[in-house]
Design an enzyme around this catalytic site. Structure first.
Site, PDB file in Angstrom:
ATOM      1  N   HIS A  62       4.012 -14.819 -19.443  1.00  0.00           N
ATOM      2  CA  HIS A  62       4.074 -16.081 -20.193  1.00  0.00           C
ATOM      3  C   HIS A  62       4.558 -15.778 -21.619  1.00  0.00           C
ATOM      4  O   HIS A  62       4.186 -14.749 -22.194  1.00  0.00           O
ATOM      5  CB  HIS A  62       2.673 -16.688 -20.231  1.00  0.00           C
ATOM      6  CG  HIS A  62       2.635 -18.146 -20.543  1.00  0.00           C
ATOM      7  ND1 HIS A  62       3.072 -18.666 -21.734  1.00  0.00           N
ATOM      8  CD2 HIS A  62       2.198 -19.204 -19.824  1.00  0.00           C
ATOM      9  CE1 HIS A  62       2.897 -19.976 -21.740  1.00  0.00           C
ATOM     10  NE2 HIS A  62       2.378 -20.340 -20.606  1.00  0.00           N
ATOM     11  N   GLY A 106       1.453 -13.573 -16.439  1.00  0.00           N
ATOM     12  CA  GLY A 106       1.921 -14.647 -15.559  1.00  0.00           C
ATOM     13  C   GLY A 106       3.074 -14.217 -14.674  1.00  0.00           C
ATOM     14  O   GLY A 106       3.305 -14.799 -13.614  1.00  0.00           O
ATOM     15  N   TYR A 136      -7.691 -18.046 -17.105  1.00  0.00           N
ATOM     16  CA  TYR A 136      -6.721 -18.356 -16.049  1.00  0.00           C
ATOM     17  C   TYR A 136      -7.160 -19.610 -15.300  1.00  0.00           C
ATOM     18  O   TYR A 136      -8.331 -19.967 -15.267  1.00  0.00           O
ATOM     19  CB  TYR A 136      -6.555 -17.156 -15.108  1.00  0.00           C
ATOM     20  CG  TYR A 136      -5.105 -16.924 -14.758  1.00  0.00           C
ATOM     21  CD1 TYR A 136      -4.201 -16.491 -15.734  1.00  0.00           C
ATOM     22  CD2 TYR A 136      -4.606 -17.177 -13.501  1.00  0.00           C
ATOM     23  CE1 TYR A 136      -2.859 -16.305 -15.437  1.00  0.00           C
ATOM     24  CE2 TYR A 136      -3.263 -16.983 -13.189  1.00  0.00           C
ATOM     25  CZ  TYR A 136      -2.400 -16.548 -14.174  1.00  0.00           C
ATOM     26  OH  TYR A 136      -1.067 -16.378 -13.898  1.00  0.00           O
TER      27      TYR A 136
HETATM   28  O1  YXS Z   1       9.296  -8.653 -32.165  1.00  0.00           O
HETATM   29  P1  YXS Z   1      10.482  -9.277 -31.425  1.00  0.00           P
HETATM   30  O2  YXS Z   1      10.886 -10.616 -31.949  1.00  0.00           O
HETATM   31  O3  YXS Z   1      11.609  -8.308 -31.200  1.00  0.00           O
HETATM   32  O4  YXS Z   1       9.935  -9.611 -29.929  1.00  0.00           O
HETATM   33  C1  YXS Z   1       9.373  -8.564 -29.168  1.00  0.00           C
HETATM   34  C2  YXS Z   1       8.135  -9.120 -28.514  1.00  0.00           C
HETATM   35  O5  YXS Z   1       7.383  -9.990 -29.339  1.00  0.00           O
HETATM   36  C3  YXS Z   1       8.758  -9.926 -27.394  1.00  0.00           C
HETATM   37  N1  YXS Z   1       7.821 -10.142 -26.292  1.00  0.00           N
HETATM   38  C4  YXS Z   1       7.255 -11.319 -25.996  1.00  0.00           C
HETATM   39  N2  YXS Z   1       7.398 -12.527 -26.576  1.00  0.00           N
HETATM   40  C5  YXS Z   1       6.645 -13.535 -26.048  1.00  0.00           C
HETATM   41  N3  YXS Z   1       5.808 -13.383 -24.994  1.00  0.00           N
HETATM   42  C6  YXS Z   1       5.665 -12.188 -24.400  1.00  0.00           C
HETATM   43  N4  YXS Z   1       4.854 -12.079 -23.352  1.00  0.00           N
HETATM   44  C7  YXS Z   1       6.400 -11.082 -24.907  1.00  0.00           C
HETATM   45  N5  YXS Z   1       6.483  -9.761 -24.600  1.00  0.00           N
HETATM   46  C8  YXS Z   1       7.355  -9.212 -25.450  1.00  0.00           C
HETATM   47  O6  YXS Z   1       9.857  -9.176 -26.932  1.00  0.00           O
HETATM   48  C9  YXS Z   1      10.326  -8.331 -28.003  1.00  0.00           C
HETATM   49  C10 YXS Z   1      10.311  -6.888 -27.526  1.00  0.00           C
HETATM   50  O7  YXS Z   1       8.956  -6.594 -27.287  1.00  0.00           O
HETATM   51  P2  YXS Z   1       8.399  -5.121 -27.563  1.00  0.00           P
HETATM   52  O8  YXS Z   1       8.984  -4.601 -28.826  1.00  0.00           O
HETATM   53  O9  YXS Z   1       6.932  -5.184 -27.446  1.00  0.00           O
HETATM   54  O10 YXS Z   1       9.046  -4.325 -26.316  1.00  0.00           O
HETATM   55  P3  YXS Z   1       8.529  -2.949 -25.688  1.00  0.00           P
HETATM   56  O11 YXS Z   1       9.609  -2.536 -24.754  1.00  0.00           O
HETATM   57  O12 YXS Z   1       8.082  -2.037 -26.768  1.00  0.00           O
HETATM   58  O13 YXS Z   1       7.233  -3.336 -24.859  1.00  0.00           O
HETATM   59  C11 YXS Z   1       7.395  -4.151 -23.692  1.00  0.00           C
HETATM   60  C12 YXS Z   1       6.001  -4.705 -23.302  1.00  0.00           C
HETATM   61  C13 YXS Z   1       6.171  -5.694 -22.147  1.00  0.00           C
HETATM   62  C14 YXS Z   1       5.081  -3.542 -22.886  1.00  0.00           C
HETATM   63  C15 YXS Z   1       5.416  -5.412 -24.543  1.00  0.00           C
HETATM   64  O14 YXS Z   1       6.367  -6.332 -25.042  1.00  0.00           O
HETATM   65  C16 YXS Z   1       4.175  -6.171 -24.201  1.00  0.00           C
HETATM   66  O15 YXS Z   1       3.082  -5.594 -24.043  1.00  0.00           O
HETATM   67  N6  YXS Z   1       4.342  -7.530 -24.045  1.00  0.00           N
HETATM   68  C17 YXS Z   1       3.210  -8.383 -23.719  1.00  0.00           C
HETATM   69  C18 YXS Z   1       2.804  -8.206 -22.241  1.00  0.00           C
HETATM   70  C19 YXS Z   1       1.676  -9.194 -21.949  1.00  0.00           C
HETATM   71  O16 YXS Z   1       0.528  -8.994 -22.360  1.00  0.00           O
HETATM   72  N7  YXS Z   1       2.019 -10.287 -21.260  1.00  0.00           N
HETATM   73  C20 YXS Z   1       1.072 -11.345 -20.953  1.00  0.00           C
HETATM   74  C21 YXS Z   1       1.471 -12.598 -21.718  1.00  0.00           C
HETATM   75  S1  YXS Z   1       0.241 -13.868 -21.548  1.00  0.00           S
HETATM   76  C22 YXS Z   1       0.375 -14.318 -19.913  1.00  0.00           C
HETATM   77  O17 YXS Z   1       1.285 -13.941 -19.208  1.00  0.00           O
HETATM   78  C23 YXS Z   1      -0.647 -15.240 -19.337  1.00  0.00           C
HETATM   79  C24 YXS Z   1      -1.019 -16.365 -20.245  1.00  0.00           C
HETATM   80  S2  YXS Z   1      -2.069 -14.311 -18.869  1.00  0.00           S
HETATM   81  O18 YXS Z   1      -2.283 -13.347 -19.979  1.00  0.00           O
HETATM   82  O19 YXS Z   1      -3.166 -15.227 -18.773  1.00  0.00           O
HETATM   83  O20 YXS Z   1      -1.704 -13.699 -17.692  1.00  0.00           O
END
Ligand code: YXS
Length: 257
Positions: A62, A106, A136
């Site tokens: 998400h 998500g 969730y």
């Molecule tokens: O800082 P900039 O502008 O370059 O943007 C960064 C991150 O902020 C962005 N980005 C995201 N933006 C919005 N939503 C996200 N979920 C998201 N994930 C990443 O993308 C740019 C590059 O991210 P960066 O620098 O962290 O990349 P990386 O290669 O070092 O690391 C990749 C990840 C995926 C390991 C890391 O981005 C990360 O941990 N992302 C969040 C993963 C996460 O927790 N997703 C769950 C989102 S909440 C959701 O899905 C549901 C509501 S729930 O949680 O209930 O399941």
């Protein structure tokens, strides 16, 4: 944010927003939904949902920047992720999720809502509500429960840790784990097998299985209790802290209220 292609009776949607790690923003989700509508109009017999070849992150889940605050349910009916899950489940042909890279939040549910999952050995899956203090939603948890034994669903949801594809394959949650060099050929060979079978029979069996998988009785009192409990979470300090910590790129400090 995506590319789409139809070859023969097989449609492919490629998530292609690397800059935001294919986060399931409303804009990206709307493009996927539009592509699915086009595939249905053109009577695609099998669809493949993938990211660009060789990605490190299939989808970061998400779009956290779109999670609402101020007392609004973050996974309400109109939420883009909820809309996407319904469109995948209602699409009239099988959808194969072809996974390279890591899958988060998500996007995990998105993959589980597809009909088959084929992944590389390096692929990983992390369910993250507990990492962001997100409550969730009921149908979302049912997606996990329909795909995994409750103990595995709880491990995924409570630890929020990535789990490798091989372990999920051994538990029957993933259909096939295939080396990165072979995954495209394997996936499209599977899609061709499906596409050469009777589309009406498959489409109706997919819809029957969707209805059967969702056939759970719940009393109005239980549903109201669940919604009340979820409201406590998305109105909590911890929910706001989870979003703030993500935006500030730091670990959240959850207080339990
Ligand atoms: O800082 P900039 O502008 O370059 O943007 C960064 C991150 O902020 C962005 N980005 C995201 N933006 C919005 N939503 C996200 N979920 C998201 N994930 C990443 O993308 C740019 C590059 O991210 P960066 O620098 O962290 O990349 P990386 O290669 O070092 O690391 C990749 C990840 C995926 C390991 C890391 O981005 C990360 O941990 N992302 C969040 C993963 C996460 O927790 N997703 C769950 C989102 S909440 C959701 O899905 C549901 C509501 S729930 O949680 O209930 O399941």
């Amino acid at each position: 944010m995506i590319t789409q292609l139809i070859e023969g009776a097989i449609g492919t949607i490629t998530l292609n927003h690397e800059a935001k790690r294919n986060a399931l923003s409303e804009a990206l989700v709307n493009e996927v939904i539009a592509a699915l509508a086009e595939f249905a109009r053109l009577e695609v017999r099998c669809a493949v949902l993938r990211a660009a070849p060789g990605v490190k992150v299939w989808s970061a889940g998400h779009d956290v920047s779109e999670l609402p605050e101020g007392g609004q349910d973050p996974l309400g009916w109109r939420d883009p992720l909820r809309h996407l899950i319904r469109e995948l489940e209602n699409f009239p042909a099988p959808i194969i999720a072809m996974i390279e890279g890591s899958v988060w939040g998500g996007a995990c549910e998105t993959v589980l809502a597809c009909d088959l999952i084929i992944a590389t050995p390096e692929a990983s899956f992390a369910a993250t509500p507990a990492k962001h203090s997100v409550p969730y939603n009921v149908s979302g948890l049912l997606t996990f429960l329909n795909a995994a034994h409750i103990h595995i669903a709880k491990e995924m949801l409570f630890t929020a840790q990535p789990i490798l594809a091989g372990r999920l394959e051994r538990m029957g949650i993933i259909n096939h784990v295939t080396p990165a060099d072979d995954i495209e050929e394997f996936t499209y060979a599977t899609a061709r097998m499906i596409a050469q079978n009777a589309p009406l029979s498959i489409s109706v069996m997919k819809e029957q299985l969707r209805i059967l998988a969702g056939a759970h009785t719940m009393s109005p009192q239980d549903f109201e209790r669940i919604q009340g409990l979820r409201r406590v979470v998305y109105n909590s300090h911890d929910y706001s802290e989870g979003i703030r910590a993500f935006k500030e790129k730091r670990k959240p400090k959850f207080q339990g209220y």
